[in-house]
Enzyme design. Structure first.
Site, mmCIF file in Angstrom:
data_model
loop_
_atom_site.group_PDB
_atom_site.id
_atom_site.type_symbol
_atom_site.label_atom_id
_atom_site.label_comp_id
_atom_site.label_asym_id
_atom_site.label_seq_id
_atom_site.Cartn_x
_atom_site.Cartn_y
_atom_site.Cartn_z
ATOM 1 N N GLU A 1 0.847 -1.192 0.000
ATOM 2 C CA GLU A 1 0.000 0.000 0.000
ATOM 3 C C GLU A 1 0.883 1.242 0.000
ATOM 4 O OE1 GLU A 1 -4.115 0.848 2.164
ATOM 5 O OE2 GLU A 1 -2.425 1.093 3.541
ATOM 6 N N GLN A 2 1.077 1.807 -1.161
ATOM 7 C CA GLN A 2 1.860 3.033 -1.259
ATOM 8 C C GLN A 2 1.059 4.081 -2.025
ATOM 9 O OE1 GLN A 2 4.832 2.731 -4.893
ATOM 10 N NE2 GLN A 2 5.255 1.087 -3.459
#
Length: 530
Positions: free
Chosen positions: A372-373
């Site tokens: 999750e970026q």
């Protein structure tokens, strides 16, 4: 003329589909979300993005998948009533296994809400669906062999263990026995099967030779769909292996007969340019999509111009002017503009939102994360370009950062971010120039302190050279040295078969403290030919 590539930048593995007088190209998106790009045209010259169908968790969730995994080689087809999309979500790249589940989804319109998927199998990748004249549907994919040397049916590459054919229906799933219909040629790496029927023959095209400079489109035919299949007299309809022209790495495409009565074949391609100081060659735009006219002769397809190497300019079936590239400046963010994507997650609300006057990124994991970026970016589509943005961000620790990034994958990127250094906000250039597998950052310049308020960031790329610039109420100033842009390519780092996606430029934010600090980006401009 059709100018190749027709889809510039990262647009590989083109599935080519005709519905009446409408034409579609569906391409791979790998770890970028939403999955699969579908472009539409009515003249084969000008193409417009009309859909990214894999847009919810029920269809696609790639969190945790390595670079160059995710969506490989979709196949778009139409059976007279509905569109059908076949796709692979590859979960593993390195090692003996690929873990590649194959799915099918359907929709009455190409830009509608696609059905929940049918899981088909995980025996290999690059699946396609063939709709026969009698209404039966046939599922075709390459078979992956994890056992090692001496165990496969192809003499060149054991892991690519032939092309499987099996009947499939939405009601019953796979039906009957899976038949291995084609082992491939001595070029090896036989994948990407597509079937079509003409004059009582079943024709099979495959991609061979890997997705690098040995790539090819191979053709075979049979009277019965189950075979036996005989190989094309020249083996390969399309290949640029051993040539020195501007178009290289040609292969992996699909045949279409147009409503004008002319015939075309899609293919992926690369446009290599010299690396730093003229050494080597690299494709900064990744694998792109081209079209070439083909003709029938003695029951086989051949390139209309002869040979096996596609042309840069191909006669179009109608006279039409191509749309010239123009600068794109986004200053309103009522919704995410169509050229942008993000990485892996089906929950975009956790990493960004549109507020009209700003795109707001919520700092999450690092720029090297597979989960999750907050990275929202668009494709690099030109060998030379400039991109710029304005960021408002208030870090209070070096674990918070936001800025402008040129990004290929977690091992290949350059970033100019606003962070906290030496007791205050500062701009820092961070670079990961192909450091696989460690993914360590280097810092080629000293931090530059900035004042409070918005900061403008800019990147200029010209071939193998890249530089960052910034300003805050004055003139543009370069920060750091000229960077090596050639690493941001398939050939960079591990080399052409180590990764095979494409380069992006965009906006990024991280907050490793868990406080989810937000960064506001008020403008993003992309200008060809800087």
């Amino acid at each position: 003329m059709i100018r190749n590539p027709v889809l510039p930048g990262f647009n590989p593995d083109p599935s080519f589909c005709r519905v009446g007088e409408d034409y579609y190209l569906a391409t791979s998106t790998f770890e970028w979300y939403p999955g699969v790009q579908i472009h539409h045209s009515r003249d084969l010259v000008n193409w417009r993005l009309v859909a990214r169908p894999l847009d919810r968790a029920g269809l696609l969730d790639m969190r945790g998948e390595p670079d160059s995994c995710g969506i490989w080689a979709p196949c778009l087809s139409h059976d007279g009533e509905r569109f059908w999309l076949v796709y692979t979500d590859v979960k593993r790249y390195d090692g003996s296994f690929k873990d590649a589940p194959n799915y099918i989804t359907a929709c009455e319109t190409v830009d509608g809400a696609w059905s929940d998927p049918w899981h088909v199998n995980s025996s290999g990748f690059d699946p396609s669906l063939f709709h026969d004249d009698d209404g039966r549907k046939w599922f075709v994919n390459m078979r992956w062999n994890h056992r090692g040397p001496g165990s496969g049916c192809n003499p060149a590459h054991d892991a690519f263990d032939g092309i499987l054919l099996q009947e499939w229906s939405p009601e019953r799933g796979l039906v009957g026995e899976a038949v291995n219909i084609y082992p491939g040629t001595d070029r090896g790496l036989t994948e990407a099967p597509h079937l079509f029927k003409r004059d009582g023959w079943y024709y099979l095209t495959t991609a061979e030779g890997g997705t690098g400079y040995d790539h090819a489109v191979t053709m075979a035919r049979a009277r019965d769909i189950r075979g036996p299949y005989e190989t094309h007299p020249a083996k390969h309809v399309i290949t640029a292996k051993g040539t020195g022209g501007p178009i290289q790495r040609t292969g992996h495409g699909q045949y279409v007969e147009t409503h004008w009565g002319r015939h075309y074949h899609s293919f992926l391609m690369g446009r290599p340019i010299p690396g730093p100081d003229g050494a080597g060659r690299f494709c900064p735009l990744g694998r792109e999509t081209g079209l070439e006219e083909v003709v029938w002769r003695d029951g086989w397809l051949w390139l209309a111009a002869g040979g096996t190497v596609p042309r840069e300019a191909v006669p179009a079936p109608v006279e039409v002017e191509p749309t010239a590239p123009a600068p794109v400046v986004r200053e309103r963010w009522d919704r995410l503009p169509p050229e942008f994507q993000w990485l892996r997650t089906p929950e975009p609300g956790r990493i960004f939102r549109c507020e009209g006057d700003a795109l707001v990124l919520t700092g999450r994991e690092s720029i090297g994360s597979w989960f999750e970026q907050a990275l929202v970016a668009r494709r690099q589509e030109h060998l030379a370009y400039a991109a710029e943005t304005v960021v408002e961000f208030a870090p209070d620790t070096y674990q918070q950062a936001a800025g402008l990034v040129t990004y290929y994958n977690r091992f290949k990127h350059h970033v100019l971010w606003l962070t906290w250094e030496n007791g205050g906000p500062a701009l820092v250039v961070a670079s990961c120039p192909g450091d696989w597998p460690e993914g360590r950052l280097s810092y080629p310049a000293e931090p530059v302190p900035v004042g409070p308020g918005p900061v403008e960031l800019r990147v200029e790329v010209d071939g193998a050279a890249q530089r960052f610039l910034w300003r805050q109420g004055g003139e543009w100033s370069q920060i750091g040295p000229v960077l090596d842009a050639s690493v941001l390519s398939d050939e960079g780092g591990r080399g052409e078969h180590g990764s095979f996606t494409g380069n992006f430029v965009g906006m990024f934010a991280m907050d490793l403290t868990g406080r989810a600090r937000e960064a506001r980006f008020r403008r993003f401009g992309y200008r060809p030919g800087a």
